[in-house]
Design a protein around this motif. Structure first.
Motif, PDB file in Angstrom:
ATOM      1  N   UNK A  18      13.191  -4.776   2.609  1.00 39.40           N
ATOM      2  CA  UNK A  18      13.001  -5.076   4.219  1.00 39.40           C
ATOM      3  C   UNK A  18      12.824  -3.578   4.723  1.00 39.40           C
ATOM      4  N   UNK A  19      11.708  -3.493   5.716  1.00 36.93           N
ATOM      5  CA  UNK A  19      11.693  -2.384   6.396  1.00 36.93           C
ATOM      6  C   UNK A  19      12.393  -2.649   7.664  1.00 36.93           C
ATOM      7  N   UNK A  20      12.070  -1.861   8.843  1.00 37.61           N
ATOM      8  CA  UNK A  20      13.225  -1.972  10.002  1.00 37.61           C
ATOM      9  C   UNK A  20      12.842  -3.157  10.722  1.00 37.61           C
ATOM     10  N   UNK A  21      13.647  -3.725  11.453  1.00 36.34           N
ATOM     11  CA  UNK A  21      13.451  -4.878  12.116  1.00 36.34           C
ATOM     12  C   UNK A  21      13.239  -4.402  13.761  1.00 36.34           C
ATOM     13  N   UNK A  22      12.244  -4.813  14.328  1.00 41.61           N
ATOM     14  CA  UNK A  22      11.700  -4.564  15.723  1.00 41.61           C
ATOM     15  C   UNK A  22      12.745  -4.528  16.662  1.00 41.61           C
ATOM     16  N   UNK A  23      13.801  -5.571  16.341  1.00 40.21           N
ATOM     17  CA  UNK A  23      14.874  -5.816  17.103  1.00 40.21           C
ATOM     18  C   UNK A  23      15.814  -4.594  17.224  1.00 40.21           C
ATOM     19  N   UNK A  46       7.542  -1.726  11.705  1.00 39.95           N
ATOM     20  CA  UNK A  46       8.562  -2.591  11.630  1.00 39.95           C
ATOM     21  C   UNK A  46       8.079  -3.879  12.025  1.00 39.95           C
ATOM     22  N   UNK A  47       8.882  -4.979  11.956  1.00 42.96           N
ATOM     23  CA  UNK A  47       8.329  -6.407  12.181  1.00 42.96           C
ATOM     24  C   UNK A  47       9.547  -7.154  12.598  1.00 42.96           C
ATOM     25  N   UNK A 101       7.605  -4.482  -1.006  1.00 42.76           N
ATOM     26  CA  UNK A 101       7.977  -3.545  -0.156  1.00 42.76           C
ATOM     27  C   UNK A 101       7.387  -4.258   1.123  1.00 42.76           C
ATOM     28  N   UNK A 102       8.243  -4.530   2.149  1.00 45.54           N
ATOM     29  CA  UNK A 102       7.816  -5.581   3.395  1.00 45.54           C
ATOM     30  C   UNK A 102       8.137  -4.845   4.660  1.00 45.54           C
ATOM     31  N   UNK A 103       6.905  -4.688   5.382  1.00 51.24           N
ATOM     32  CA  UNK A 103       6.697  -3.809   6.824  1.00 51.24           C
ATOM     33  C   UNK A 103       6.038  -4.522   7.463  1.00 51.24           C
ATOM     34  N   UNK A 104       5.966  -4.228   8.843  1.00 51.92           N
ATOM     35  CA  UNK A 104       4.840  -4.652   9.649  1.00 51.92           C
ATOM     36  C   UNK A 104       3.552  -4.140   9.355  1.00 51.92           C
ATOM     37  N   UNK A 105       2.315  -4.908   9.764  1.00 53.56           N
ATOM     38  CA  UNK A 105       1.017  -4.509   9.431  1.00 53.56           C
ATOM     39  C   UNK A 105       0.706  -3.487  10.329  1.00 53.56           C
ATOM     40  N   UNK A 150       2.389  -6.095   2.458  1.00 55.68           N
ATOM     41  CA  UNK A 150       2.766  -7.170   1.633  1.00 55.68           C
ATOM     42  C   UNK A 150       3.659  -8.056   2.294  1.00 55.68           C
ATOM     43  N   UNK A 151       4.021  -7.847   3.250  1.00 50.99           N
ATOM     44  CA  UNK A 151       4.891  -8.764   3.948  1.00 50.99           C
ATOM     45  C   UNK A 151       3.725 -10.006   4.851  1.00 50.99           C
ATOM     46  N   UNK A 152       2.921  -9.736   5.424  1.00 52.65           N
ATOM     47  CA  UNK A 152       1.817 -10.550   5.807  1.00 52.65           C
ATOM     48  C   UNK A 152       1.343 -11.207   4.769  1.00 52.65           C
TER      49      UNK A 152
END
Length: 282
Positions: free
Chosen positions: A137-142, A168-169, A193-197, A262-264
């Motif tokens: 997981x990448x960074x949480x927007x929160x 982030x997402x 590898x998960x992250x925001x678009x 990858x996340x989307x």
């Protein structure tokens, strides 16, 4: 059955929300430290079982009859390696056949200090012999939106990320991905590898915050040491302040950037844009 550790945590609750859309409640096991806090899950028909990251015996009991396990990383930085090893040992003893683990974006070469415990856990999974997948997981927007109220109050948003791009997402997007991986087949051996678009800098965040709020907010970039000191001065525990400052410094080096989408792809839709997250918090 599918078990989720840390099921009453911020990410765990969102994962269960997503799972309930496709998995019967009686096929879910919520592993929690304090079952009294999981009454809402019990009322939905989910099996709530007591399991403590620090107590391998409770975890082994909690995982009886479980085929798949979502191991959500512990929130106790500095104790994660031992705690996660307890979960993995318990899973092996209970006969769990697959584990998905929430690791850190590009954990194997991340500049963030947080990567050390995640890499140790990834290595422990590899050594366990249990088939597994890594949800890096990448960074949480929160993580950044928590600073919006003081930024609006004082007209300045502080950080140490420079012009580092942050992909982030929101937690909900990562939760949707975790639910998909743990409830479907074909993920063994995969590293996601998960992250925001759409990546942004803290300057971009502040510009969007100013635009939507109608208040002038500026971004003040500090050194890692000065940022940590500023966080401590407003009451953050030293360990947390140092971790956040280290993470910002890592972001400045590209540690929170990824453009693989990858996340989307996993969740079947675009990740939630920063502007939408800011609108929601305002």
């Amino acid at each position: 059955m599918i078990a989720i550790t840390g099921a009453t945590g911020q990410l765990g609750q969102l994962v269960i929300e997503h799972l309930l859309k496709t998995v019967p409640a009686d096929q879910l096991v919520a592993v929690v430290r304090h079952p009294a806090k999981a009454e809402a899950l019990s009322q939905q028909g989910i099996h709530v079982r007591q399991g403590d990251y620090t107590d391998q015996a409770t975890l082994t009991t909690a995982l009886q009859g479980v085929e798949k396990l979502l191991l959500i990383s512990s929130s106790e930085v500095g104790q994660r390696e031992a705690q996660h090893q307890n979960v993995i040992n318990a899973a092996k003893a209970a006969g769990v056949k697959f584990i998905a683990y929430t690791s850190l974006l590009h954990a194997d070469h991340s500049p963030l200090g947080l990567h050390v415990e995640h890499v140790a856990t990834e290595n422990a999974l590899a050594a366990s012999g249990i088939p597994y997948a890594l949800l890096r997981n990448g960074w949480y927007t929160e993580n950044y939106l928590a600073s919006v109220p003081p930024a609006l109050e004082h007209g300045v948003f502080i950080g140490a990320a420079g012009e580092g791009k942050i992909a982030a997402a929101p937690r909900a997007d990562y939760a949707a991905a975790a639910a998909h991986v743990i409830a479907s087949e074909g993920h063994s051996g995969k590293v996601y590898e998960l992250a925001g678009d759409n990546a942004w800098t803290l300057s971009d965040l502040v510009a969007e915050l100013s635009r939507q709020s109608g208040k002038t907010v500026s971004y003040q970039n500090l050194s890692e040491a000065d940022f940590a000191a500023a966080l401590k001065s407003v009451g953050l525990p030293a360990g947390l302040a140092d971790m956040l400052a280290d993470s910002d410094a890592g972001a400045a080096k590209g540690g929170l950037f990824d453009d693989s989408h990858t996340l989307s792809q996993l969740i079947g839709r675009p990740t939630t844009p920063l502007a939408e997250s800011i609108k929601a918090i305002l």
